[in-house]
Write an enzyme that holds these catalytic residues in place. Structure first.
Site, PDB file in Angstrom:
ATOM      1  CG  HIS A 121      -2.303   0.603   0.829  1.00  0.00           C
ATOM      2  ND1 HIS A 121      -3.427   0.456   1.612  1.00  0.00           N
ATOM      3  CD2 HIS A 121      -2.699   1.368  -0.226  1.00  0.00           C
ATOM      4  CE1 HIS A 121      -4.448   1.096   1.068  1.00  0.00           C
ATOM      5  NE2 HIS A 121      -4.024   1.662  -0.043  1.00  0.00           N
ATOM      6  CG  ASP A 144      -6.042  -0.335   4.822  1.00  0.00           C
ATOM      7  OD1 ASP A 144      -5.924  -1.372   5.489  1.00  0.00           O
ATOM      8  OD2 ASP A 144      -5.081   0.220   4.255  1.00  0.00           O
ATOM      9  CG  HIS A 146      -3.862  -1.735   8.900  1.00  0.00           C
ATOM     10  ND1 HIS A 146      -4.111  -2.732   7.973  1.00  0.00           N
ATOM     11  CD2 HIS A 146      -3.509  -2.368  10.041  1.00  0.00           C
ATOM     12  CE1 HIS A 146      -3.894  -3.916   8.528  1.00  0.00           C
ATOM     13  NE2 HIS A 146      -3.533  -3.726   9.791  1.00  0.00           N
ATOM     14  CG  ASP A 148      -2.131   2.123   5.457  1.00  0.00           C
ATOM     15  OD1 ASP A 148      -1.829   1.442   6.450  1.00  0.00           O
ATOM     16  OD2 ASP A 148      -2.533   1.617   4.389  1.00  0.00           O
ATOM     17  CG  HIS A 161       2.786  -1.391   4.349  1.00  0.00           C
ATOM     18  ND1 HIS A 161       2.210  -2.637   4.233  1.00  0.00           N
ATOM     19  CD2 HIS A 161       3.238  -1.316   5.630  1.00  0.00           C
ATOM     20  CE1 HIS A 161       2.287  -3.287   5.386  1.00  0.00           C
ATOM     21  NE2 HIS A 161       2.903  -2.512   6.244  1.00  0.00           N
ATOM     22  CG  ASP A 252      -4.808  -3.215   2.474  1.00  0.00           C
ATOM     23  OD1 ASP A 252      -4.943  -4.450   2.372  1.00  0.00           O
ATOM     24  OD2 ASP A 252      -3.825  -2.674   2.994  1.00  0.00           O
ATOM     25  CG  ASP A 254      -5.463  -5.163   5.331  1.00  0.00           C
ATOM     26  OD1 ASP A 254      -6.298  -4.245   5.298  1.00  0.00           O
ATOM     27  OD2 ASP A 254      -4.270  -4.958   5.643  1.00  0.00           O
ATOM     28  CD  GLU A 297      -0.166  -4.325   1.645  1.00  0.00           C
ATOM     29  OE1 GLU A 297       0.356  -5.454   1.767  1.00  0.00           O
ATOM     30  OE2 GLU A 297       0.429  -3.260   1.923  1.00  0.00           O
TER      31      GLU A 297
END
Length: 355
Positions: A121, A144, A146, A148, A161, A252, A254, A297
């Site tokens: 990412h 996401d 996260h 980031d 990332h 992302d 995830d 990712e």
């Protein structure tokens, strides 16, 4: 207030419909970005390959888009790239993003909707910068687990990332040290033009930044409480109520629950369901404003089995295709293209068939 909100949504939908009607049939550019130096796990550089192998091009071609597959970019891994503070490979990551920014800028400038296949990412630094060169009023939807949005000073790991957004955000200019390799990056994004969806693993420094900068974000708890339909309504009210803007979607894999997307580097339990993730993509498509997208990712080396890798890659293809208009109602054709009894006959050696 409820009536006003309903009016705003209807008005925005009308404008989006007009936008879609006026917009020429658009083409799609595919750019592979096989890059992994924004984090420490190898294998994510193989993400573009497994996404392509999951029949991405065939799926998009079946949607009648002109597809321009520009293949995979080539990145240079600099031999002498000393860490900056505790940030590994800063010059390599900076150079890779500069290369990607040029490719995305060329694709968007040519009138394509640009799809970047990651890679990790950290690549969003380059893809969003390249998009910005032609669409300076863009808004960013970041899906996401996260945020980031760490800086080199707040990041527990140092991995770039997990710092992508901090390079883009104007409000963090005075908090960012001069990271080698990133002098070409121009922070341009206002906090009011950014929305996060799906957060559930946020570092302390990131939480402070989100709150202090007034960034709109939705955690998985918010999605549980509000429902994904309301989350998307608030997202668009926040980003588009004042002005229709090109959308950059940075997705992302995830963001999904690991049960759905196991082949990824930083999975976090309790993620998006399939229906929630696809609904996000559908609603973004329905605005008519999607201009560029990242899907990042996917790491095939982290799948416990071939089936786990294929499931993750297939999910990535579903998200991309849905963002570009694939519908759960099925494929649509114009009514005048339906076959009639006078149209369909087989060859003289076959039985005549009436439809």
């Amino acid at each position: 207030m409820a009536l006003r909100g309903t009016f705003v949504r209807l008005f925005r939908k009308q404008l989006s419909n007009i936008f879609r009607q006026q917009k020429c049939a658009h083409s799609v550019a595919i750019i592979g970005a096989p890059f992994s130096k924004g984090q420490k796990r190898t294998g994510v550089e193989r993400g573009p390959g497994v996404i392509r192998d999951a029949a991405l091009i065939d799926r998009l071609s079946s949607m009648d888009y002109p597809i321009h597959d520009f293949g995979d970019l080539s990145f240079t891994h600099l031999a002498k790239d000393e860490p900056f503070m505790h940030v590994p490979f800063p010059r390599t990551v900076g150079l890779a993003n500069k290369v990607l920014a040029g490719a995305v800028s060329s694709a968007v400038g040519a009138g394509h909707t640009c799809i970047t296949l990651g890679g990790d990412h950290s690549l969003a630094i380059g893809s969003v910068q390249g998009h910005y060169q032609h669409c300076p009023d863009l808004c960013l939807i970041w899906v996401d687990a996260h945020a980031d949005i760490n800086t080199p000073l707040t990041s527990p790991s140092g991995n770039l990332h997990g710092q992508s957004v901090s390079f883009l955000l104007k409000q963090l200019q005075d908090k960012m040290p001069a990271v080698p390799g990133f002098s070409w990056v121009k922070p341009f994004l206002s906090s009011s033009d950014l929305v996060y969806i799906g957060l559930r693993d946020v570092d302390p420094g990131e939480h402070y930044i989100l709150k202090n900068c007034g960034i709109q974000y939705f955690t998985m708890r918010d999605i549980d409480k509000m429902g994904i339909q309301r989350v998307m309504e608030v997202t668009f009210d926040h980003l588009l109520s004042r002005k229709q803007k090109p959308i950059h979607l940075s997705f992302d894999i995830d963001a999904f629950d690991p049960a759905l997307a196991p082949a990824t580097g930083t999975p976090v339990n309790g993620g998006l369901t399939y229906r929630e993730g696809i609904y996000i993509a559908e609603e973004i498509h329905n605005t008519g404003l999607l201009s560029a997208m990242d899907l990042v990712e996917v790491n095939p080396t982290l799948g416990a089995s071939r089936e786990a890798v294929e499931a993750t890659a297939s999910l990535a293809v579903d998200v991309i295709a849905t963002s570009l208009g694939q519908s759960r109602e099925g494929a649509h054709i114009s009514f005048d293209k339906l076959p009639s009894p006078n149209m369909a006959y087989k060859s003289e050696n076959e039985q005549k068939v009436y439809l």
